[in-house]
Design a protein around this motif. Structure first.
Motif, PDB file in Angstrom:
ATOM      1  N   VAL A  87       0.733  -1.399  -0.034  1.00  0.00           N
ATOM      2  CA  VAL A  87      -0.091  -0.095  -0.122  1.00  0.00           C
ATOM      3  C   VAL A  87       0.894   1.187   0.024  1.00  0.00           C
ATOM      4  N   ILE A  88       2.064   1.203   0.394  1.00  0.00           N
ATOM      5  CA  ILE A  88       3.003   2.382   0.828  1.00  0.00           C
ATOM      6  C   ILE A  88       3.550   2.833  -0.621  1.00  0.00           C
ATOM      7  N   PHE A  89       3.772   1.754  -1.456  1.00  0.00           N
ATOM      8  CA  PHE A  89       4.476   2.028  -2.951  1.00  0.00           C
ATOM      9  C   PHE A  89       4.151   3.270  -3.503  1.00  0.00           C
ATOM     10  N   PRO A  90       2.617   3.559  -3.808  1.00  0.00           N
ATOM     11  CA  PRO A  90       2.095   4.490  -4.638  1.00  0.00           C
ATOM     12  C   PRO A  90       2.316   5.887  -3.891  1.00  0.00           C
ATOM     13  N   PHE A  91       2.636   6.128  -2.498  1.00  0.00           N
ATOM     14  CA  PHE A  91       2.934   7.234  -1.731  1.00  0.00           C
ATOM     15  C   PHE A  91       4.454   7.646  -2.002  1.00  0.00           C
ATOM     16  N   VAL A  92       5.062   6.485  -1.993  1.00  0.00           N
ATOM     17  CA  VAL A  92       6.585   6.545  -2.335  1.00  0.00           C
ATOM     18  C   VAL A  92       6.843   7.264  -3.885  1.00  0.00           C
ATOM     19  N   GLY A  93       6.064   6.787  -4.704  1.00  0.00           N
ATOM     20  CA  GLY A  93       6.056   7.267  -6.125  1.00  0.00           C
ATOM     21  C   GLY A  93       5.854   8.483  -6.036  1.00  0.00           C
ATOM     22  N   LEU A  94       4.564   9.031  -5.578  1.00  0.00           N
ATOM     23  CA  LEU A  94       4.064  10.475  -5.745  1.00  0.00           C
ATOM     24  C   LEU A  94       5.245  11.473  -4.922  1.00  0.00           C
ATOM     25  N   SER A  95       5.988  11.033  -3.891  1.00  0.00           N
ATOM     26  CA  SER A  95       6.883  11.866  -3.345  1.00  0.00           C
ATOM     27  C   SER A  95       8.366  12.077  -4.063  1.00  0.00           C
TER      28      SER A  95
END
Length: 573
Positions: free
Chosen positions: A163-171
């Protein structure tokens, strides 16, 4: 830009990159295998004390680390070599493009800007291709393998981690945009700084003469500080990528520990292996976040490099160009006009003929168009209208190599390379023998001063001949033209830096050199072209008079006024 970068920098090295890719896959697989081995190590070895697994797990660990070590070695050496090759290829390509570029374009670009691209942009491009592009492949593979291990152990916990992967990508995407913008500005300022350094080091004598050291220091400090400001934005963006990813990953691992610790179905080995895989997975994830910023720096550098490489030279050979055949060396201009990019008209409808084997002079006030006309003969520029012909052959229809091999140039803008006197004289004919070099030097009245130097012909002249006097530099340049032995001779203020005695010697030598050669001379002192077969008088880009010295004086026109003015000045000097 990324697609072009891959096509032009990566595709030529696909074979070695394929081997590196295999090594990356092996490294990623062995990293995942290390995490997977933790489950049986804890459950079967430490908990159940199974003798079979007690023997097999250590053996498997040794095999895994050895395979990973060998694969890492091959991957590292291949990628480092690839990165250095990218720099070398880019620099060679840039230099080849620049050295063949039009003089007009080169004069519009400061050398500091070009050197900045040659040195710094090429290095950033390597970072983008090796650390970013290939690093992304390696880390993405590791992430995929480790994610596979997590799903094989417990898919519910694996989903929580993912679940955390998309947030890392946006950052990382947001930080990447900032990096690219700041990097572009930083490299622009690097070009300005290189320009300042180039100008002040080359003009150090003038800086000291006018006591402007402090002003130049302040100018350099302002450029350095501005550059530092842009680079610090890049540093902050890079620095933010890692802790942001680490914090998000830490939250995911904390959730996994809480849920896993509360579960009664998960064994200790499974939970330990899963947590290890999750923690290990965030290392490549963190690297991917940092590499995004490096990628953006590299793309900004690639944009600047490709901008230079995309500039097409205006002076190019036609598809059916033939070697120039010189049969006497007649130079003919038919209705020639020339305009600079600024639309300033330098030449306006000039028609003239320099007879084969004769000496012709171009005279006129400063800015009359003399040097521009001279530059049309070897095709440093192309006429905007009209034609320039040598023995009836349009210079635009012959090969550049044959055209320029037929011309020897001595300019008032002296250029000597930081090499020996011998190498500078032989620049146009590197295969020339020592006897030929010395003969050219004697004819240029340079031999005597050369042999008086500590190393003679092996004396290094320094940057642009700084270790020689102005007159000595001029005589070495004239010796170079003499050794060239071309049928057409172009002299642009060739004796301007000589004292009276040296000029007398050179004029005798030049008279011998010009014998049987078509010679076009630009001279500030009219006394040096009195013996010219024909004198062309230019005024504001127009040909206003032509004839011999005596004929032009008798005409009592523009040439007569120039001669009278100069004679009066010399008489009062």
């Amino acid at each position: 830009m990324l697609r072009r970068l891959l096509a032009e920098q990566v595709r030529p090295h696909l074979a070695s990159l394929a081997i590196a890719l295999v090594a990356m896959i092996v490294v990623a697989a062995m990293t995942a295998a290390t995490a997977w081995l933790l489950k049986p190590a804890i459950d079967q070895v430490f908990t159940e004390r199974d003798p079979y697994w007690t023997m097999m797990i250590p053996l498997a660990v040794v095999i895994v680390v050895v395979i990973k070590g060998v694969a890492t070695y091959f991957e590292s050496t291949l990628m480092i070599g690839f990165g250095e090759r990218v720099i070398a290829d880019t620099q060679i390509r840039l230099y080849s493009h620049l050295i063949r570029a039009d003089l007009a374009w080169l004069h519009d670009m400061h050398s500091g800007r070009l050197i900045s691209s040659f040195l710094f942009d090429a290095t950033l491009l390597r970072e983008a291709v090796t650390k970013a592009l290939t690093g992304m492949v390696k880390d993405t593979l590791s992430l995929i393998f480790l994610t596979g291990v997590m799903f094989s152990m417990n898919w519910q916990l694996a989903l929580i981690v993912c679940v955390i992967f998309p947030f890392v990508g946006l950052s990382t995407r947001r930080l990447g945009r900032k990096t690219r913008k700041s990097s572009a500005k930083g490299q622009q300022e690097t070009g300005k700084l290189t320009t300042i350094l180039s100008e002040t080091f080359e003009g150090a004598r003038m800086v000291k003469a006018y006591g402007m050291e402090q002003r130049e220091i302040e100018r350099a400090r302002l450029s350095v500080d501005t550059r530092l400001g842009h680079l610090m934005k890049v540093v902050r963006a890079r620095a933010a990528a890692s802790p942001t990813t680490e914090a998000l990953g830490g939250i995911a691992v904390a959730v996994v520990i809480y849920i896993g610790g509360s579960s009664e179905t998960l064994t200790l080995g499974t939970l330990t292996a899963f947590i290890y895989a999750a923690l290990t997975a965030y290392q490549p994830l963190k690297s991917l976040a940092t590499m995004q910023t490096a990628m953006q720096e590299g793309l900004a550098a690639a944009d600047r490099i490709f901008t230079i490489l995309d500039i097409k030279p205006a002076i190019e050979e036609s598809g059916d160009a033939k070697p120039l055949q010189v049969n006497g060396g007649e130079i003919r201009l038919d209705a020639v006009s020339f305009r600079y990019a600024s639309d300033k008209t330098a030449l306006d409808g000039i028609s003239l003929v320099v007879p084969p084997g004769k000496k012709a002079a171009l005279v006129g006030a400063s800015g009359a168009g003399k040097s521009t006309l001279l530059n049309l003969v070897p095709r440093f520029y192309d006429a905007s209208q009209g034609s320039v012909k040598i023995d009836g052959q349009d210079v635009r229809d012959v090969t550049l190599t044959s055209l320029r091999r037929s011309v020897a140039l001595v300019s008032q803008e002296l250029t000597l390379f930081d090499d020996t006197i011998r190498a500078n004289i032989a620049y146009g004919r590197p295969e020339a023998s020592q006897a030929e070099i010395e003969n050219a030097a004697r004819n240029a009245a340079a031999h005597d001063f050369i042999i008086a130097l500590p190393q003679g012909y092996d004396t290094a002249v320094g940057e642009n001949g700084v270790k020689l006097s102005g007159g000595q530099r001029q005589r070495v340049a004239i010796a170079r033209a003499m050794l060239r032995d071309a049928p057409i001779l172009l002299l642009d203020e060739a004796t301007s830096a000589l004292d009276t005695e040296s000029e007398r010697l050179i004029q005798v030598a030049l008279s011998e050199l010009m014998r049987g050669r078509t010679t076009l001379v630009i001279a500030h002192r009219l006394s040096t072209v009195i013996d010219a077969d024909v004198i062309f008088v230019l005024d504001h880009g127009r040909l206003v008079e032509q004839g011999s010295h005596a004929e032009l004086l008798a005409r009592n026109g523009a040439y007569a006024r120039l001669y009278a003015t100069q004679f009066a000045v010399e008489a009062t000097a």
